[in-house]
Design a protein around this motif. Sequence first.
Motif, PDB file in Angstrom:
ATOM      1  N   ASP A 168      -3.910  -2.863  -9.032  1.00  7.95           N
ATOM      2  CA  ASP A 168      -4.328  -1.566  -9.568  1.00  7.95           C
ATOM      3  C   ASP A 168      -5.742  -1.693 -10.154  1.00  7.95           C
ATOM      4  N   PRO A 169      -6.353  -0.580 -10.560  1.00 11.89           N
ATOM      5  CA  PRO A 169      -7.725  -0.636 -11.085  1.00 11.89           C
ATOM      6  C   PRO A 169      -7.897  -1.484 -12.350  1.00 11.89           C
ATOM      7  N   GLU A 170      -6.804  -1.845 -13.006  1.00 13.87           N
ATOM      8  CA  GLU A 170      -6.874  -2.726 -14.176  1.00 13.87           C
ATOM      9  C   GLU A 170      -6.822  -4.199 -13.777  1.00 13.87           C
ATOM     10  N   GLY A 171      -6.665  -4.470 -12.490  1.00 15.03           N
ATOM     11  CA  GLY A 171      -6.617  -5.854 -12.012  1.00 15.03           C
ATOM     12  C   GLY A 171      -5.237  -6.475 -12.039  1.00 15.03           C
ATOM     13  N   ARG A 172      -4.199  -5.649 -12.181  1.00 13.22           N
ATOM     14  CA  ARG A 172      -2.824  -6.156 -12.213  1.00 13.22           C
ATOM     15  C   ARG A 172      -2.210  -6.082 -10.824  1.00 13.22           C
ATOM     16  N   ILE A 173      -1.515  -7.139 -10.423  1.00 12.23           N
ATOM     17  CA  ILE A 173      -0.860  -7.129  -9.121  1.00 12.23           C
ATOM     18  C   ILE A 173       0.264  -6.102  -9.148  1.00 12.23           C
ATOM     19  N   ARG A 174       0.332  -5.268  -8.108  1.00 17.97           N
ATOM     20  CA  ARG A 174       1.308  -4.174  -8.107  1.00 17.97           C
ATOM     21  C   ARG A 174       2.169  -4.111  -6.855  1.00 17.97           C
ATOM     22  N   LEU A 175       1.592  -4.425  -5.685  1.00 13.72           N
ATOM     23  CA  LEU A 175       2.334  -4.205  -4.438  1.00 13.72           C
ATOM     24  C   LEU A 175       2.196  -5.345  -3.449  1.00 13.72           C
ATOM     25  N   TYR A 176       3.204  -5.481  -2.615  1.00  9.42           N
ATOM     26  CA  TYR A 176       3.208  -6.408  -1.485  1.00  9.42           C
ATOM     27  C   TYR A 176       3.372  -5.548  -0.243  1.00  9.42           C
ATOM     28  N   VAL A 177       2.406  -5.625   0.656  1.00  5.12           N
ATOM     29  CA  VAL A 177       2.426  -4.816   1.879  1.00  5.12           C
ATOM     30  C   VAL A 177       2.700  -5.735   3.061  1.00  5.12           C
ATOM     31  N   GLN A 178       3.830  -5.546   3.717  1.00  4.48           N
ATOM     32  CA  GLN A 178       4.186  -6.376   4.865  1.00  4.48           C
ATOM     33  C   GLN A 178       3.327  -6.020   6.072  1.00  4.48           C
ATOM     34  N   TYR A 179       3.117  -7.015   6.916  1.00  2.00           N
ATOM     35  CA  TYR A 179       2.369  -6.800   8.157  1.00  2.00           C
ATOM     36  C   TYR A 179       3.046  -5.701   8.977  1.00  2.00           C
ATOM     37  N   GLY A 180       2.232  -4.825   9.532  1.00  2.00           N
ATOM     38  CA  GLY A 180       2.744  -3.765  10.387  1.00  2.00           C
ATOM     39  C   GLY A 180       3.058  -2.472   9.657  1.00  2.00           C
ATOM     40  N   GLN A 181       2.855  -2.447   8.345  1.00  2.00           N
ATOM     41  CA  GLN A 181       3.101  -1.219   7.587  1.00  2.00           C
ATOM     42  C   GLN A 181       2.149  -0.126   8.062  1.00  2.00           C
ATOM     43  N   LYS A 182       2.644   1.068   8.177  1.00  2.00           N
ATOM     44  CA  LYS A 182       1.814   2.188   8.631  1.00  2.00           C
ATOM     45  C   LYS A 182       0.716   2.491   7.606  1.00  2.00           C
ATOM     46  N   PRO A 183      -0.495   2.793   8.080  1.00  2.00           N
ATOM     47  CA  PRO A 183      -1.577   3.138   7.145  1.00  2.00           C
ATOM     48  C   PRO A 183      -1.199   4.265   6.187  1.00  2.00           C
ATOM     49  N   GLU A 184      -0.424   5.245   6.672  1.00  2.00           N
ATOM     50  CA  GLU A 184      -0.047   6.381   5.823  1.00  2.00           C
ATOM     51  C   GLU A 184       0.751   5.932   4.599  1.00  2.00           C
ATOM     52  N   ALA A 185       1.587   4.912   4.770  1.00  2.00           N
ATOM     53  CA  ALA A 185       2.381   4.392   3.648  1.00  2.00           C
ATOM     54  C   ALA A 185       1.488   3.694   2.633  1.00  2.00           C
ATOM     55  N   ILE A 186       0.469   2.999   3.113  1.00  2.00           N
ATOM     56  CA  ILE A 186      -0.467   2.327   2.212  1.00  2.00           C
ATOM     57  C   ILE A 186      -1.296   3.363   1.458  1.00  2.00           C
ATOM     58  N   VAL A 187      -1.733   4.407   2.182  1.00  2.00           N
ATOM     59  CA  VAL A 187      -2.487   5.499   1.557  1.00  2.00           C
ATOM     60  C   VAL A 187      -1.651   6.137   0.453  1.00  2.00           C
ATOM     61  N   HIS A 188      -0.398   6.409   0.736  1.00  2.26           N
ATOM     62  CA  HIS A 188       0.511   7.015  -0.244  1.00  2.26           C
ATOM     63  C   HIS A 188       0.528   6.196  -1.541  1.00  2.26           C
ATOM     64  N   ASP A 189       0.699   4.887  -1.408  1.00  3.87           N
ATOM     65  CA  ASP A 189       0.802   4.028  -2.585  1.00  3.87           C
ATOM     66  C   ASP A 189      -0.530   3.881  -3.314  1.00  3.87           C
ATOM     67  N   LEU A 190      -1.611   3.789  -2.575  1.00  5.22           N
ATOM     68  CA  LEU A 190      -2.930   3.681  -3.215  1.00  5.22           C
ATOM     69  C   LEU A 190      -3.241   4.949  -4.018  1.00  5.22           C
ATOM     70  N   LYS A 191      -2.847   6.090  -3.506  1.00  3.81           N
ATOM     71  CA  LYS A 191      -3.081   7.347  -4.240  1.00  3.81           C
ATOM     72  C   LYS A 191      -2.332   7.340  -5.569  1.00  3.81           C
ATOM     73  N   ILE A 192      -1.137   6.767  -5.586  1.00 10.16           N
ATOM     74  CA  ILE A 192      -0.385   6.665  -6.845  1.00 10.16           C
ATOM     75  C   ILE A 192      -1.148   5.764  -7.818  1.00 10.16           C
ATOM     76  N   LEU A 193      -1.614   4.621  -7.328  1.00  8.10           N
ATOM     77  CA  LEU A 193      -2.320   3.678  -8.193  1.00  8.10           C
ATOM     78  C   LEU A 193      -3.645   4.220  -8.705  1.00  8.10           C
ATOM     79  N   LEU A 194      -4.256   5.125  -7.954  1.00  6.24           N
ATOM     80  CA  LEU A 194      -5.573   5.654  -8.331  1.00  6.24           C
ATOM     81  C   LEU A 194      -5.497   6.907  -9.201  1.00  6.24           C
ATOM     82  N   LYS A 195      -4.291   7.365  -9.513  1.00  6.04           N
ATOM     83  CA  LYS A 195      -4.150   8.576 -10.356  1.00  6.04           C
ATOM     84  C   LYS A 195      -4.583   8.289 -11.771  1.00  6.04           C
TER      85      LYS A 195
END
Length: 195
Positions: A168-195
């Motif tokens: 996250d923007p504070e430098g804390r580890i938050r997520l593990y993204v497995q190989y092959g994950q759809k970009p849309e799922a990563i976008v979804h999670d990044l938007k949560i972290l960037l709120k």
Amino acid sequence: MRRGLLALSLLSVLGLVACGKTETAEKFINTDLTGLPYGKEFTLTDQNGKTRTLQDFKGRAVVLFFGYTQCPDVCPTTMFDMAKVMTQLGPLSDKVQVLFVTVDPERDTQALLAAYVPNFDKRFLGLYGDAAATAKVAKEFKVFYQKSAGSTPENYSMDHTAASYVFDPEGRIRLYVQYGQKPEAIVHDLKILLK
């Protein structure tokens, strides 16, 4: 009678508060690592020759991927997918830093990383270290890697963990993204972290 109305009013207010509390916050699609006791820091050199640590990227979400430039499939696919993520994020992409950490310091020189990594997105950074620094960061992030013999001593491949970590923007580890994950799922999670 007054006590009964007062009690009923109080219950109504408590009911509204309880209803508000039961509304669930948005949930991550990828594996939530919040509070993980490892994966806290690294010190490596970027493709421009600058020493980098996780603290350099404070204020931005960071996606950290371990790979190597000679990788025939997993690494370029992951990098292409991350480029799609940046496109889908639009203006929010300026608050995301993608880092490609090589597990092949023998071949992945600064010059090679500088030629390879920005081809996916000019904002992406390639990071490298010597054998000891690579082993240290891999241990810190519990990343597996090993050389696999090829047809010649120079033509080897690298077996490695095929996943990404997200901070996250504070430098804390938050997520593990497995190989092959759809970009849309990563976008979804990044938007949560960037709120």
